[in-house]
Scaffold this active site. Structure first.
Site, PDB file in Angstrom:
ATOM      1  CG  HIS A  43      -6.639 -10.444  -8.116  1.00  0.00           C
ATOM      2  ND1 HIS A  43      -6.183 -10.080  -9.364  1.00  0.00           N
ATOM      3  CD2 HIS A  43      -6.828 -11.781  -8.150  1.00  0.00           C
ATOM      4  CE1 HIS A  43      -6.099 -11.174 -10.124  1.00  0.00           C
ATOM      5  NE2 HIS A  43      -6.483 -12.219  -9.410  1.00  0.00           N
TER       6      HIS A  43
ATOM      7  N   GLY B 266     -10.526 -11.038 -12.624  1.00  0.00           N
ATOM      8  CA  GLY B 266      -9.707  -9.875 -12.964  1.00  0.00           C
ATOM      9  C   GLY B 266      -8.643 -10.172 -14.004  1.00  0.00           C
TER      10      GLY B 266
ATOM     11  CG  HIS C  22      -2.017  -1.146   0.972  1.00  0.00           C
ATOM     12  ND1 HIS C  22      -2.677  -1.755   2.012  1.00  0.00           N
ATOM     13  CD2 HIS C  22      -2.480  -1.764  -0.169  1.00  0.00           C
ATOM     14  CE1 HIS C  22      -3.515  -2.671   1.522  1.00  0.00           C
ATOM     15  NE2 HIS C  22      -3.397  -2.707   0.217  1.00  0.00           N
TER      16      HIS C  22
ATOM     17  CB  SER D 245      -5.717  -2.079  -3.078  1.00  0.00           C
ATOM     18  OG  SER D 245      -6.470  -3.246  -3.356  1.00  0.00           O
TER      19      SER D 245
ATOM     20  CG  ASP E  91      -2.736  -7.735  -4.018  1.00  0.00           C
ATOM     21  OD1 ASP E  91      -1.826  -8.533  -3.747  1.00  0.00           O
ATOM     22  OD2 ASP E  91      -3.436  -7.160  -3.147  1.00  0.00           O
TER      23      ASP E  91
ATOM     24  CD  GLU F  69     -12.599 -10.313  -4.416  1.00  0.00           C
ATOM     25  OE1 GLU F  69     -11.504  -9.746  -4.368  1.00  0.00           O
ATOM     26  OE2 GLU F  69     -12.738 -11.538  -4.226  1.00  0.00           O
TER      27      GLU F  69
HETATM   28  N1  SAM Z   1      -5.802  -5.943  -3.370  1.00  0.00           N
HETATM   29  C1  SAM Z   1      -6.368  -6.158  -2.049  1.00  0.00           C
HETATM   30  C2  SAM Z   1      -5.771  -5.143  -1.091  1.00  0.00           C
HETATM   31  O1  SAM Z   1      -4.588  -4.779  -1.246  1.00  0.00           O
HETATM   32  O2  SAM Z   1      -6.481  -4.709  -0.185  1.00  0.00           O
HETATM   33  C3  SAM Z   1      -6.150  -7.550  -1.548  1.00  0.00           C
HETATM   34  C4  SAM Z   1      -6.500  -8.632  -2.533  1.00  0.00           C
HETATM   35  S1  SAM Z   1      -6.308 -10.281  -1.951  1.00  0.00           S
HETATM   36  C5  SAM Z   1      -4.578 -10.506  -1.841  1.00  0.00           C
HETATM   37  C6  SAM Z   1      -6.732 -11.175  -3.410  1.00  0.00           C
HETATM   38  C7  SAM Z   1      -8.219 -11.132  -3.739  1.00  0.00           C
HETATM   39  O3  SAM Z   1      -8.428 -11.638  -5.048  1.00  0.00           O
HETATM   40  C8  SAM Z   1      -9.098 -11.976  -2.831  1.00  0.00           C
HETATM   41  O4  SAM Z   1     -10.115 -11.171  -2.290  1.00  0.00           O
HETATM   42  C9  SAM Z   1      -9.692 -13.052  -3.758  1.00  0.00           C
HETATM   43  O5  SAM Z   1     -11.026 -13.385  -3.421  1.00  0.00           O
HETATM   44  C10 SAM Z   1      -9.655 -12.359  -5.077  1.00  0.00           C
HETATM   45  N2  SAM Z   1      -9.568 -13.234  -6.276  1.00  0.00           N
HETATM   46  C11 SAM Z   1      -9.039 -14.467  -6.394  1.00  0.00           C
HETATM   47  N3  SAM Z   1      -9.012 -14.843  -7.688  1.00  0.00           N
HETATM   48  C12 SAM Z   1      -9.531 -13.810  -8.401  1.00  0.00           C
HETATM   49  C13 SAM Z   1      -9.721 -13.564  -9.780  1.00  0.00           C
HETATM   50  N4  SAM Z   1      -9.374 -14.474 -10.706  1.00  0.00           N
HETATM   51  N5  SAM Z   1     -10.253 -12.385 -10.162  1.00  0.00           N
HETATM   52  C14 SAM Z   1     -10.604 -11.438  -9.249  1.00  0.00           C
HETATM   53  N6  SAM Z   1     -10.431 -11.617  -7.908  1.00  0.00           N
HETATM   54  C15 SAM Z   1      -9.899 -12.776  -7.495  1.00  0.00           C
END
Ligand code: SAM
Length: 288
Positions: free
Chosen positions: A42, A152, A19, A104, A172, A122
């Site tokens: 993500h 994503g 971040h 994020s 991410d 998401e």
């Molecule tokens: N970017 C966020 C932050 O910094 O606050 C944290 C994201 S977390 C590491 C990864 C997220 O991606 C999870 O909420 C998960 O459910 C989601 N996810 C997993 N596979 C995905 C995909 N193919 N497309 C979109 N989201 C996905």
């Protein structure tokens, strides 16, 4: 695939590194008035409560944001760390001991100017509605924001290139699905065909597993093939072991001007403040 919930990890040392890097990128990109497309492939739930059962189970924020905030007064902070902490302490409904942590999507939304656009993706069936309701609770100003329940990796290319030809894309994933390493590289390859001048910000875990170990080399190879400049920033807070996350990295493609100088001030401080038993380490390199 849906076992991962970012709520268990919110505010940990990896979020701190990610971040701070993200906010610095946006601040530097905002030196130009041209509209910016901000994309989070993500997104997670957007806002987290560090006192809820997820965060309390793992208590990872005590080695991340909570430790940083507690010790901040004892250090002469860099501008990047100060701005990050200010944003967190000024969150709506924030408490003195930092109960709320921004994901994020919140950071991107908070940084948006009226001319910028925000696209959030998401896939998790519980995190997506949480993201929507968290954003709605912010009483959004009239802004160009789209939140999608979608993959994503696949949806990204539909937004590229942005109309203004300026964009920051945060990728991410959790990497709990080992296919994520390949998917990141594939999405980047597809994205470069449409928008090779975008700023791509990729988070990755540093683990002893081979696929994780190889990943920065594969990112480097991809950048070399496409002749794109990159920056790598890594932070370790404790010895890397078979279990738990001790270190992580950020890979920034087409890094904004002066990002390296900014991180050069943040990383030694993060190492000093967050390290456990003197095992902290940081690594910063770039290629233009
Ligand atoms: N970017 C966020 C932050 O910094 O606050 C944290 C994201 S977390 C590491 C990864 C997220 O991606 C999870 O909420 C998960 O459910 C989601 N996810 C997993 N596979 C995905 C995909 N193919 N497309 C979109 N989201 C996905």
């Amino acid at each position: 695939m849906f076992s991962y919930r970012h709520g268990f990890h919110a505010g940990n040392h990896a979020d701190v590194l990610k971040h701070i890097t993200l906010l610095s990128c946006i601040e530097l990109l905002h030196k130009k008035d041209t509209p910016l497309m901000l994309i989070d492939t993500h997104a997670g739930a957007g806002i987290y409560n560090l006192k809820d059962r997820f965060a309390q189970t793992s208590d990872e924020s005590s080695e991340g944001i909570l430790k940083l905030a507690k010790q901040a007064n004892e250090h002469s902070l860099s501008d990047g760390i100060r701005a990050y902490l200010e944003l967190i302490t000024q969150l709506p409904n924030q408490t003195k001991d930092i109960e709320i942590y921004p994901g994020s999507p919140y950071l991107l939304w908070q940084s948006m100017r009226s001319q910028d656009k925000l696209r959030l993706m998401e896939l998790h069936p519980s995190d997506f509605p949480d993201l929507k309701s968290n954003l709605e609770s912010l009483r959004l100003r009239r802004q160009d924001i789209k939140v999608e329940e979608t993959n994503g990796f696949l949806a990204l290319k539909a937004y590229l290139p942005p109309p203004s030809r300026r964009g920051l894309i945060l990728i991410d994933p959790s990497y709990e699905d080992k296919g994520d390493y390949h998917q990141v590289l594939q999405s980047l390859q597809d994205a470069f065909k449409r928008f090779s001048t975008g700023v791509y910000v990729i988070w990755y875990p540093i683990l002893s597993r081979l696929d994780a170990k190889d990943f920065p080399d594969r990112l480097k190879k991809l950048c070399l093939e496409h002749q794109l400049p990159w920056l790598q920033a890594e932070l370790r807070i404790k010895e890397v072991t078979e279990s738990g996350l001790s270190a992580s990295g950020m890979w920034v493609i087409n890094p904004p001007w002066q990002l390296k100088e900014s991180l050069q001030k943040d990383l030694p401080l993060l190492q000093e403040i967050l390290q456990i038993d003197g095992a902290g380490h940081y690594h910063l390199q770039s290629f233009e």
